[in-house]
Design an enzyme around this catalytic site. Sequence first.
Site, mmCIF file in Angstrom:
data_model
loop_
_atom_site.group_PDB
_atom_site.id
_atom_site.type_symbol
_atom_site.label_atom_id
_atom_site.label_comp_id
_atom_site.label_asym_id
_atom_site.label_seq_id
_atom_site.Cartn_x
_atom_site.Cartn_y
_atom_site.Cartn_z
ATOM 1 N N ASP A 1 72.823 56.661 15.564
ATOM 2 C CA ASP A 1 71.510 57.232 15.864
ATOM 3 C C ASP A 1 70.567 57.312 14.671
ATOM 4 O O ASP A 1 69.421 57.753 14.825
ATOM 5 C CB ASP A 1 71.678 58.606 16.506
ATOM 6 C CG ASP A 1 72.247 58.494 17.911
ATOM 7 O OD1 ASP A 1 71.737 57.671 18.684
ATOM 8 O OD2 ASP A 1 73.219 59.199 18.220
ATOM 9 N N ASP B 1 71.981 53.448 24.957
ATOM 10 C CA ASP B 1 71.023 54.147 24.083
ATOM 11 C C ASP B 1 70.789 53.385 22.779
ATOM 12 O O ASP B 1 69.737 53.517 22.136
ATOM 13 C CB ASP B 1 71.530 55.550 23.716
ATOM 14 C CG ASP B 1 72.278 56.274 24.821
ATOM 15 O OD1 ASP B 1 72.874 55.597 25.672
ATOM 16 O OD2 ASP B 1 72.307 57.504 24.806
HETATM 17 N N1 GLY Z 1 71.390 59.273 23.058
HETATM 18 C C1 GLY Z 1 72.034 60.359 23.681
HETATM 19 C C2 GLY Z 1 71.427 60.766 24.947
HETATM 20 O O1 GLY Z 1 70.562 60.116 25.499
HETATM 21 O O2 GLY Z 1 71.838 61.798 25.461
#
Ligand code: GLY
Length: 401
Positions: free
Chosen positions: A117, A181
């Site tokens: 992330d 994601d």
């Molecule tokens: N990237 C984590 C979520 O969307 O919860």
Amino acid sequence: MKIKIYQFGLLALFFTFIACDPAPKTKPGFVEENIQFAAAQEKLQVDAIEQSGKVLNPRTVANGKVKYIPMEDWTSGFYPSTMWYMFELTGDSTWKTYARKYTEAIDSVKYLTWHHDVGFMIQCSFGNGLRLGEERYNEVIIQAAKSLSTRFRPVAGVFQSWNVDKGWQSERGWECPVIIDNMMNLELLFNATRLSGDSSYYKLAVSHADQTIKNHYRPDYSCYHVVDYSLADGSVRNKHTAQGYAHESAWARGQAWGIYGFTVAYRETHDPKYLQQAQKAFNFVINHKNFPADFVPYWDFDAPKIPEEPRDASAAAIMASALYELSNFENGEFYKAWADKIMTSLSSPAYRAKPGENGNFLLMHSVGSIPHGAEIDVPLNYADYYFLEALLRKKNLEEKK
Ligand code: GLY
């Protein structure tokens, strides 16, 4: 007869005019009213933090209190970048001062290598700051891209999202889990290539996007949440979920991340297959029998108790923002009209908080992760971030910026 042809001509002209009507599909003053609301609500939020004498990073509300998170949290870039958007939306330089302060407080995230992330965290915060003139943030973007690149697994051609040595991820039997994601982290890499001239970041991003098309999507253009790759030969070991209802279900935020991520991939590469992927993934959403009449998805399109299931306003906000960008490329009126419809719904009393309520977050009714029993029907900092981004994109489109 002549009159009939003339009348028909007028009618045709009228419908052509309607079809090409570039007018906003929201009420007059919509953008300004939302900016005023956001400025008042965000001021309450930042005043409360400033009074504490600390630099805090709000994520959600838990047990009636604002929950602040450490900088390693995947959402730590959203609050600083909310302030960049407030600066851009209002022109008030107070927001710029705050934006710098809260962005620079997470500077050391650029060295983070233990989850994917870092792309989200740094691109939203420092990336927006750089776009708004903070030249010295170049170095942060490039360092973060270097850190993210340590997670590229050449055998599978993807970035590994999560480590599997501890936590709940270690209990799932995965080797190299990649979540949809992760498409959101690619923007940082494209940016790093532009800034550094080093094409390797771009190439890794393209490889990841191509593998995602190949392995994350079903024939109906819904996507899996988690694809687990073999680190021995790069083959796909599992197609699972973590935050969705079931392995074969369509987790709402995952669909939104995919639409947004492929829209960015098209913007950066001009490869039409990415544009088509975003468009088809959005068609899946609007043609789904469980897509609600107010356009704010249930947390999973296949959740078993629809219509008694929680909505996810964050998924709606992410989609709205993506659709404004998608409207720049093809069928602009169609995508903009959809984005406007979602924004109208999100800014209605059903989803937009009353001033001073909701922990001073903007939107109510998002979902973090139902399978983990976490953050169910709450405000979330990323719902607010994408709502403001969508508002800004709408404003710019209507002012033809
Ligand atoms: N990237 C984590 C979520 O969307 O919860």
